[in-house]
Design an enzyme around this catalytic site. Structure first.
Site, PDB file in Angstrom:
ATOM      1  CD  GLN A 104      -2.089   2.979   3.213  1.00 21.28           C
ATOM      2  OE1 GLN A 104      -3.090   3.273   2.552  1.00 21.28           O
ATOM      3  NE2 GLN A 104      -2.026   3.143   4.511  1.00 21.28           N
ATOM      4  CG  ASN A 105       3.767   6.754   3.650  1.00 18.43           C
ATOM      5  OD1 ASN A 105       2.587   7.005   3.422  1.00 18.43           O
ATOM      6  ND2 ASN A 105       4.274   6.736   4.880  1.00 18.43           N
ATOM      7  CG  HIS A 122      -0.243   2.622  -2.670  1.00 14.55           C
ATOM      8  ND1 HIS A 122      -0.877   3.271  -1.630  1.00 14.55           N
ATOM      9  CD2 HIS A 122      -0.986   1.516  -2.925  1.00 14.55           C
ATOM     10  CE1 HIS A 122      -1.966   2.593  -1.279  1.00 14.55           C
ATOM     11  NE2 HIS A 122      -2.049   1.524  -2.052  1.00 14.55           N
ATOM     12  CB  CYS A 133       7.598  -1.507 -23.279  1.00 15.35           C
ATOM     13  SG  CYS A 133       8.964  -0.576 -22.548  1.00 15.35           S
ATOM     14  CB  CYS A 159       9.144   0.305 -26.479  1.00 19.54           C
ATOM     15  SG  CYS A 159       8.302   1.663 -25.621  1.00 19.54           S
ATOM     16  CB  ALA A 241       4.463   8.375  13.648  1.00 17.35           C
TER      17      ALA A 241
HETATM   18  C1  BV8 Z   1      -7.515  -0.569  -7.149  1.00 17.65           C
HETATM   19  C2  BV8 Z   1       0.180   6.556  -4.665  1.00 17.65           C
HETATM   20  C3  BV8 Z   1      -8.495  -2.101  -8.649  1.00 17.65           C
HETATM   21  C4  BV8 Z   1      -0.162   7.791  -5.425  1.00 17.65           C
HETATM   22  C5  BV8 Z   1      -1.957   6.017  -3.712  1.00 17.65           C
HETATM   23  C6  BV8 Z   1     -13.336   3.628  -8.459  1.00 17.65           C
HETATM   24  C7  BV8 Z   1     -12.531   3.223  -9.512  1.00 17.65           C
HETATM   25  C8  BV8 Z   1     -11.383   2.452  -9.314  1.00 17.65           C
HETATM   26  C9  BV8 Z   1     -11.002   2.133  -8.017  1.00 17.65           C
HETATM   27  C10 BV8 Z   1     -11.805   2.571  -6.991  1.00 17.65           C
HETATM   28  C11 BV8 Z   1     -12.965   3.298  -7.176  1.00 17.65           C
HETATM   29  N1  BV8 Z   1     -13.515   3.559  -5.952  1.00 17.65           N
HETATM   30  C12 BV8 Z   1     -12.739   3.025  -5.005  1.00 17.65           C
HETATM   31  C13 BV8 Z   1     -11.709   2.430  -5.619  1.00 17.65           C
HETATM   32  C14 BV8 Z   1     -10.631   1.770  -5.005  1.00 17.65           C
HETATM   33  C15 BV8 Z   1      -9.554   2.844  -4.791  1.00 17.65           C
HETATM   34  C16 BV8 Z   1      -9.841   3.517  -3.473  1.00 17.65           C
HETATM   35  O1  BV8 Z   1      -9.679   2.893  -2.449  1.00 17.65           O
HETATM   36  N2  BV8 Z   1     -10.305   4.773  -3.535  1.00 17.65           N
HETATM   37  C17 BV8 Z   1     -10.619   5.495  -2.298  1.00 17.65           C
HETATM   38  C18 BV8 Z   1     -10.396   6.991  -2.518  1.00 17.65           C
HETATM   39  C19 BV8 Z   1     -12.054   5.166  -1.916  1.00 17.65           C
HETATM   40  N3  BV8 Z   1      -8.305   2.114  -4.785  1.00 17.65           N
HETATM   41  C20 BV8 Z   1      -7.588   2.038  -5.905  1.00 17.65           C
HETATM   42  O2  BV8 Z   1      -7.834   2.619  -6.927  1.00 17.65           O
HETATM   43  C21 BV8 Z   1      -6.405   1.078  -5.807  1.00 17.65           C
HETATM   44  N4  BV8 Z   1      -6.448   0.191  -6.921  1.00 17.65           N
HETATM   45  O3  BV8 Z   1      -8.483  -0.628  -6.439  1.00 17.65           O
HETATM   46  O4  BV8 Z   1      -7.387  -1.264  -8.307  1.00 17.65           O
HETATM   47  C22 BV8 Z   1      -8.107  -2.788  -9.879  1.00 17.65           C
HETATM   48  C23 BV8 Z   1      -7.882  -4.144  -9.803  1.00 17.65           C
HETATM   49  C24 BV8 Z   1      -7.563  -4.807 -10.976  1.00 17.65           C
HETATM   50  C25 BV8 Z   1      -7.455  -4.113 -12.175  1.00 17.65           C
HETATM   51  C26 BV8 Z   1      -7.657  -2.727 -12.220  1.00 17.65           C
HETATM   52  C27 BV8 Z   1      -7.975  -2.053 -11.063  1.00 17.65           C
HETATM   53  C28 BV8 Z   1      -5.107   1.844  -5.872  1.00 17.65           C
HETATM   54  C29 BV8 Z   1      -5.005   2.779  -4.708  1.00 17.65           C
HETATM   55  C30 BV8 Z   1      -3.603   3.371  -4.653  1.00 17.65           C
HETATM   56  C31 BV8 Z   1      -3.662   4.834  -4.995  1.00 17.65           C
HETATM   57  N5  BV8 Z   1      -2.332   5.416  -4.805  1.00 17.65           N
HETATM   58  N6  BV8 Z   1      -0.722   6.478  -3.527  1.00 17.65           N
HETATM   59  C32 BV8 Z   1       0.582   8.987  -4.897  1.00 17.65           C
HETATM   60  O5  BV8 Z   1       1.088   8.945  -3.759  1.00 17.65           O
HETATM   61  O6  BV8 Z   1       0.608   9.982  -5.630  1.00 17.65           O
HETATM   62  S1  BV8 Z   1      -3.041   6.165  -2.444  1.00 17.65           S
HETATM   63  C33 BV8 Z   1      -2.490   7.364  -1.413  1.00 17.65           C
HETATM   64  O7  BV8 Z   1      -3.625   7.806  -0.696  1.00 17.65           O
HETATM   65  C34 BV8 Z   1      -1.559   6.873  -0.355  1.00 17.65           C
HETATM   66  O8  BV8 Z   1      -0.640   5.955  -0.848  1.00 17.65           O
HETATM   67  C35 BV8 Z   1      -2.465   6.305   0.687  1.00 17.65           C
HETATM   68  O9  BV8 Z   1      -2.780   4.981   0.432  1.00 17.65           O
HETATM   69  C36 BV8 Z   1      -3.666   7.150   0.512  1.00 17.65           C
HETATM   70  C37 BV8 Z   1      -3.665   8.265   1.548  1.00 17.65           C
HETATM   71  O10 BV8 Z   1      -4.047   7.674   2.687  1.00 17.65           O
HETATM   72  P1  BV8 Z   1      -3.168   7.831   4.008  1.00 17.65           P
HETATM   73  O11 BV8 Z   1      -1.781   7.341   3.785  1.00 17.65           O
HETATM   74  O12 BV8 Z   1      -3.961   7.188   5.053  1.00 17.65           O
HETATM   75  O13 BV8 Z   1      -3.047   9.396   4.244  1.00 17.65           O
HETATM   76  P2  BV8 Z   1      -4.189  10.363   4.734  1.00 17.65           P
HETATM   77  O14 BV8 Z   1      -3.707  11.736   4.493  1.00 17.65           O
HETATM   78  O15 BV8 Z   1      -5.510   9.904   4.189  1.00 17.65           O
HETATM   79  O16 BV8 Z   1      -4.288  10.105   6.319  1.00 17.65           O
HETATM   80  C38 BV8 Z   1      -3.215  10.456   7.147  1.00 17.65           C
HETATM   81  C39 BV8 Z   1      -3.535   9.878   8.505  1.00 17.65           C
HETATM   82  O17 BV8 Z   1      -2.422  10.117   9.352  1.00 17.65           O
HETATM   83  C40 BV8 Z   1      -4.741  10.504   9.171  1.00 17.65           C
HETATM   84  O18 BV8 Z   1      -5.541   9.485   9.753  1.00 17.65           O
HETATM   85  C41 BV8 Z   1      -4.137  11.375  10.284  1.00 17.65           C
HETATM   86  O19 BV8 Z   1      -4.953  11.385  11.431  1.00 17.65           O
HETATM   87  C42 BV8 Z   1      -2.856  10.642  10.574  1.00 17.65           C
HETATM   88  N7  BV8 Z   1      -1.763  11.482  11.052  1.00 17.65           N
HETATM   89  C43 BV8 Z   1      -1.537  12.798  10.779  1.00 17.65           C
HETATM   90  N8  BV8 Z   1      -0.389  13.191  11.401  1.00 17.65           N
HETATM   91  C44 BV8 Z   1       0.107  12.083  12.054  1.00 17.65           C
HETATM   92  C45 BV8 Z   1      -0.762  11.002  11.833  1.00 17.65           C
HETATM   93  N9  BV8 Z   1      -0.544   9.780  12.343  1.00 17.65           N
HETATM   94  C46 BV8 Z   1       0.567   9.612  13.096  1.00 17.65           C
HETATM   95  N10 BV8 Z   1       1.445  10.599  13.357  1.00 17.65           N
HETATM   96  C47 BV8 Z   1       1.247  11.839  12.860  1.00 17.65           C
HETATM   97  N11 BV8 Z   1       2.132  12.832  13.116  1.00 17.65           N
END
Ligand code: BV8
Length: 254
Positions: A104-105, A122, A133, A159, A241
């Site tokens: 996801q990164n 992502h 475009c 474009c 990790a």
């Molecule tokens: C989609 C790029 C449909 C950006 C990212 C309303 C409207 C529209 C959509 C939605 C909506 N409600 C819900 C949705 C769906 C939405 C969604 O899921 N929202 C969430 C907030 C509920 N999803 C979307 O919008 C997706 N698209 O649904 O499209 C569609 C279909 C057809 C046509 C049109 C539309 C797109 C989602 C992608 C968004 N982009 N990233 C950027 O980076 O700037 S998401 C981004 O956030 C990341 O990529 C990642 O996926 C997410 C963060 O999560 P994590 O990676 O888990 O990070 P986090 O900080 O949360 O957690 C870290 C974890 O690590 C913790 O658990 C911690 O304990 C642990 N940790 C900490 N230290 C360590 C560790 N583990 C190991 N070792 C360590 N040292």
């Protein structure tokens, strides 16, 4: 002193020939890249990623969003892969093992650690495209190393109508179908799925561990704090990790 690997986790990993690793921001935390759940630093302390990583934020103020990604790309370039990234790359290099990283990164630390099969669900901080475009933008981008509040995005040379934007999947945008299909295939064909450093909040990525379970693939979580997914996984290993993954790879040699 290496971390002790739980026997059942070691045994599943040791027998696995096809391995898939789903990673989130926690994978890069020990490289110094803040997770989404960490407070934003510097210029962006008052900003929630969910508020900037959207098409609406881009349409409202493209220069502010473009500057945020330029700052994140420069910050990621200053970071190095951690022992966890390198352990995954070493596992991929073991005889008889076929390993796919589904991340996801948007950083490039898996690739810089040597991983070759990496699916970026992502997108990437280092890829750009036209917001009109959709053409990939392959020209050199002179991005400042210091953070800026605003940076005007270049106009699309193809474009002439669109602006150049990060080739990143924003909230509310669909994932690339080909990439997602590759991720599903890698999970379906896996002997084990490791889920490393993700809170399991963002879909459709967060649905992948449940898919593995439905395919009968054992799922192991590597996360010091657990996640929204922990209850539905086979093994939740409360370790980071960069500590857990090297210990696991070493245990495979035993
Ligand atoms: C989609 C790029 C449909 C950006 C990212 C309303 C409207 C529209 C959509 C939605 C909506 N409600 C819900 C949705 C769906 C939405 C969604 O899921 N929202 C969430 C907030 C509920 N999803 C979307 O919008 C997706 N698209 O649904 O499209 C569609 C279909 C057809 C046509 C049109 C539309 C797109 C989602 C992608 C968004 N982009 N990233 C950027 O980076 O700037 S998401 C981004 O956030 C990341 O990529 C990642 O996926 C997410 C963060 O999560 P994590 O990676 O888990 O990070 P986090 O900080 O949360 O957690 C870290 C974890 O690590 C913790 O658990 C911690 O304990 C642990 N940790 C900490 N230290 C360590 C560790 N583990 C190991 N070792 C360590 N040292």
């Amino acid at each position: 002193m290496r971390k002790k690997v739980p026997d059942e986790i070691r045994d599943i990993a040791r027998d696995a020939r096809s391995v898939t690793v789903l990673t989130g921001a926690g994978m890069s935390a020990e490289s110094g890249i803040p997770t989404f759940r960490d407070a934003q630093t510097g210029l962006w302390t008052r900003v929630r990623p969910e508020d900037l990583a959207t098409p609406e934020a881009w349409d409202r103020d493209p220069a502010r969003v473009f500057a945020w990604y330029a700052w994140r790309a420069a910050a990621a370039r200053r970071c190095e892969p951690n022992p966890g990234h390198r352990a995954i790359a070493a596992w991929e290099g073991r005889d008889g093992v076929e390993l796919t990283v589904v991340t996801q990164n948007v950083d490039d630390l898996h690739e810089r650690a040597g991983s070759r099969r990496v699916a970026h669900l992502h997108g990437s901080l280092f890829a750009y495209k036209c917001d009109f475009c959709d053409e990939p933008y392959t020209e050199r981008l002179d991005l400042p190393r210091s953070p800026h509040e605003r940076l005007e995005p270049p106009q699309c040379p193809r474009c002439g109508l669109g602006r150049i934007r990060p080739d990143i999947v924003w909230f509310g945008e669909p994932l690339d179908e080909g990439v997602f299909d590759r991720a599903v295939d890698a999970i379906r064909d896996a002997d084990v799925l490791l889920v490393v450093g993700t809170s399991g909040i963002v879909y459709p990525a967060a649905g992948l561990p449940g898919l593995a379970t439905r395919y009968g693939v054992p799922v192991i979580e590597v996360n010091p704090h657990g996640s929204d997914l922990s209850h539905e996984l086979d093994h939740a290993w409360p370790v980071t990790a960069a500590v857990g993954l090297p210990a696991l790879i070493e245990a495979l040699e035993e």
